[in-house]
Design a protein around this motif. Structure first.
Motif, PDB file in Angstrom:
ATOM      1  N   GLY A  11      50.479  38.713  45.417  1.00  0.00           N
ATOM      2  CA  GLY A  11      49.358  39.038  46.561  1.00  0.00           C
ATOM      3  C   GLY A  11      47.958  38.450  45.709  1.00  0.00           C
ATOM      4  N   LEU A  12      46.964  38.671  46.798  1.00  0.00           N
ATOM      5  CA  LEU A  12      45.772  38.034  46.118  1.00  0.00           C
ATOM      6  C   LEU A  12      45.004  39.574  46.049  1.00  0.00           C
ATOM      7  N   THR A  13      45.635  40.588  45.699  1.00  0.00           N
ATOM      8  CA  THR A  13      44.573  41.746  45.141  1.00  0.00           C
ATOM      9  C   THR A  13      44.006  41.633  43.781  1.00  0.00           C
ATOM     10  N   PRO A  14      43.547  41.720  43.420  1.00  0.00           N
ATOM     11  CA  PRO A  14      43.139  41.484  42.147  1.00  0.00           C
ATOM     12  C   PRO A  14      44.218  42.568  40.773  1.00  0.00           C
ATOM     13  N   HIS A  15      44.660  41.722  39.863  1.00  0.00           N
ATOM     14  CA  HIS A  15      45.314  41.682  38.790  1.00  0.00           C
ATOM     15  C   HIS A  15      44.876  42.936  38.099  1.00  0.00           C
ATOM     16  N   ASN A  16      43.651  42.993  37.491  1.00  0.00           N
ATOM     17  CA  ASN A  16      42.783  43.810  36.605  1.00  0.00           C
ATOM     18  C   ASN A  16      41.797  44.569  37.678  1.00  0.00           C
ATOM     19  N   PRO A  60      41.653  23.166  44.381  1.00  0.00           N
ATOM     20  CA  PRO A  60      42.292  23.600  43.379  1.00  0.00           C
ATOM     21  C   PRO A  60      43.706  23.643  43.544  1.00  0.00           C
ATOM     22  N   GLN A  61      45.211  23.375  42.575  1.00  0.00           N
ATOM     23  CA  GLN A  61      45.971  23.664  42.337  1.00  0.00           C
ATOM     24  C   GLN A  61      46.018  25.235  42.467  1.00  0.00           C
ATOM     25  N   ASN A  62      45.498  25.729  41.616  1.00  0.00           N
ATOM     26  CA  ASN A  62      46.598  26.559  40.723  1.00  0.00           C
ATOM     27  C   ASN A  62      44.946  27.534  40.747  1.00  0.00           C
ATOM     28  N   PRO A  63      45.023  29.158  40.862  1.00  0.00           N
ATOM     29  CA  PRO A  63      44.150  30.075  40.161  1.00  0.00           C
ATOM     30  C   PRO A  63      43.473  30.262  39.005  1.00  0.00           C
ATOM     31  N   GLN A  64      42.025  30.275  39.533  1.00  0.00           N
ATOM     32  CA  GLN A  64      41.187  30.168  38.415  1.00  0.00           C
ATOM     33  C   GLN A  64      40.026  31.704  37.899  1.00  0.00           C
ATOM     34  N   ASN A  65      39.983  31.860  36.227  1.00  0.00           N
ATOM     35  CA  ASN A  65      39.098  32.956  36.679  1.00  0.00           C
ATOM     36  C   ASN A  65      37.905  33.684  37.696  1.00  0.00           C
ATOM     37  N   PRO A  66      37.848  34.551  38.497  1.00  0.00           N
ATOM     38  CA  PRO A  66      36.621  35.161  39.071  1.00  0.00           C
ATOM     39  C   PRO A  66      35.693  34.940  38.218  1.00  0.00           C
ATOM     40  N   LYS A  67      35.525  35.061  36.953  1.00  0.00           N
ATOM     41  CA  LYS A  67      33.914  35.044  36.577  1.00  0.00           C
ATOM     42  C   LYS A  67      33.695  33.609  36.614  1.00  0.00           C
TER      43      LYS A  67
END
Length: 490
Positions: A11-16, A60-67
């Protein structure tokens, strides 16, 4: 590559959670420092072409690092603000915001409630803030009210109530069912949203009678009386007069007492567009002049101006709560209210406006007023009005500047002048002064045209502005003006 099953997709919750918490701390530190030192930044910066091109990228097509996304924000967005958080922003009528309200936005969006229906705390905060809005203007406790995106939406909502009050069949049969053309009145200095509102609610812009103003840019009462008489004679139905408490051009206040008495005489709805100036009622110097706000049938005003609530937030108050509700109330089967449970609680806010989806707008007002109190805001409004008088005196005392209208509230309109230049040259000269002030990051005034004169317009609704900021503006206008005069060989 093996295709994931849909139920296996994260889902959209953080991995870390620890990483995202540290990123949040970094954001808070950066934004507090940014606001703490904002006066050291230019009031405005031109956006480079490479930055504009950056925003032409595809989705954007794929996830990017939030930082990395945050770093992109700091590189391409944060350095190029509009500037209304800066002490020398005086363009248009735009508030400055507060750090507490910025934090409140995080709290509100974390909770993420839809604040129109249901039994949850945000509904009660919304109700309390509307109550406080009534108390700010000494409006009747029995009145209704609704928080909206700003003055434009508040005005259109108020005029909808006025229209429906004078034409109760409009919800069932539409405006075309009415036998007489409904008309409303405002001054030629009234905000353009009133004309847009007339178009949207089906009256058309020809139904808006724009009354000429006097030498102080206030609605001319004698001309208003003549127009009402002409419309009645021609078979039209006058239904509303819109008075302005603080025009966006000059801060002029229409003659409220006389307009109120005309509304009583002709049974017209008395609506006030107080988007900018209604809260000047908190300044003792304007309390008496704005007392008739309390007698209006409806009043629209902004909280993202002099209350410094972050964009966006306005309010409409309506004296006749039943008329307000009757203009919008509708209950489909999927919105039935119960006495208990999640579908219980307060009357749906949707019954007082068009929106069924609204964020937790009220929290930023609630927290700001809790922290500062209304007396602090009243003092800041009075301070801005005094600062405008101060700038007006500086201008009046200069041989190179000319005040174009008396200072009413916190707006100062003036020109750089030159005895050897005609009006066209003077107008171009002042336009160039404004642009150079902005491009050099010195200050951000705006412009307007008064009786053919292009002028520098300084609107002070800024809790960060100090007198030395105005001194600097005064000196730079003259310095830049003289530079331009030299360049064009006058």
């Amino acid at each position: 590559m093996k295709t994931k099953k849909l139920e296996d997709i994260h889902g959209l919750t953080p991995h870390n959670w620890e990483e995202i918490k540290n990123l949040g701390y970094e954001m808070v530190d950066d934004m507090v420092s940014y606001l703490q030192n904002i006066q050291e930044q230019p009031s405005w910066k031109e956006i480079p072409q490479n930055v504009k091109l950056h925003f032409e990228e595809d989705i954007p097509q794929n996830p990017q690092n939030p930082k990395s996304v945050y770093q992109e924000f700091k590189e391409f967005i944060l350095p190029f603000p509009k500037g209304n958080i800066h002490p020398r922003f005086w363009a248009w009528v735009q508030g400055t915001g507060t750090i507490t309200a910025a934090f409140s936005e995080m709290l509100a969006t974390t909770m993420n409630p839809n604040v129109t229906i249901g039994e949850h705390a945000a509904m009660y905060v919304d109700k309390q803030v509307v109550k406080w809005c009534k108390q700010m203007l000494n409006y009747p406790e029995t009145a209704s009210g609704i928080l909206l995106s700003g003055g434009s939406m508040a005005n259109i909502t108020g005029l909808t109530v006025a229209r429906n009050f004078h034409n109760p069949s409009v919800r069932a049969y539409g405006i075309q069912h009415h036998k007489k053309q409904m008309v409303l009145y405002c001054s030629e200095e009234t905000h353009s949203c009133i004309t847009k509102a007339a178009e949207i609610i089906g009256l058309g812009n020809k139904s808006v009678r724009k009354i000429i103003t006097n030498e102080h840019f206030q609605m001319d009462i004698n001309e208003l009386k003549k127009q009402i008489a002409l419309d009645l004679q021609a078979g039209f139905q006058p239904f509303c007069i819109v008075a302005t408490t603080g025009t966006v051009n000059t801060g002029a206040i229409d003659p409220l007492k006389e307009i109120y008495e005309l509304c009583k005489t002709f049974n017209l709805w008395f609506h006030i567009d107080g988007a900018y100036g209604a809260l000047a009622k908190l300044d003792p110097k304007f309390t008496e002049q704005l007392a008739y706000i309390e007698k209006a049938d409806s009043v629209a005003f902004d909280l993202h101006k002099w209350l410094h609530i972050p964009y966006e937030l306005g309010c409409l108050l309506v004296k006749n709560a039943e008329a307000h509700r009757a203009s919008f109330a509708i209950t489909p089967n999927y919105l039935l209210q119960t006495k208990r449970g999640l579908a219980g609680g307060l009357d749906s806010i949707n019954n007082y406006g068009f929106e069924l989806s609204r964020g937790f707008k009220a929290l930023k007002v609630w927290m700001n007023l809790k922290e500062y109190g209304i007396h602090k805001y009243a003092a800041l409004i009075a301070k801005n009005n005094e600062q405008a008088q101060y700038l007006g005196k500086l201008v009046s005392g200069s041989k190179q500047l000319k005040l174009l209208t008396p200072v009413t509230m916190s707006i100062v309109c003036f020109q750089f002048i030159h005895k050897q230049a005609n009006i066209q040259t003077i107008n171009k000269l002042n336009e160039e002064i404004i642009i150079r002030l902005q491009e050099q990051g010195i200050a951000s005034p705006s412009s307007t045209i008064l009786k053919g004169n292009y002028c520098i317009r300084v609107c002070i609704v800024n809790h960060k502005t100090k007198k030395n900021d105005l001194d600097e503006l005064f000196l730079w206008v003259i310095k830049i003006g003289n530079q331009i005069v030299k360049e064009i060989g006058l």
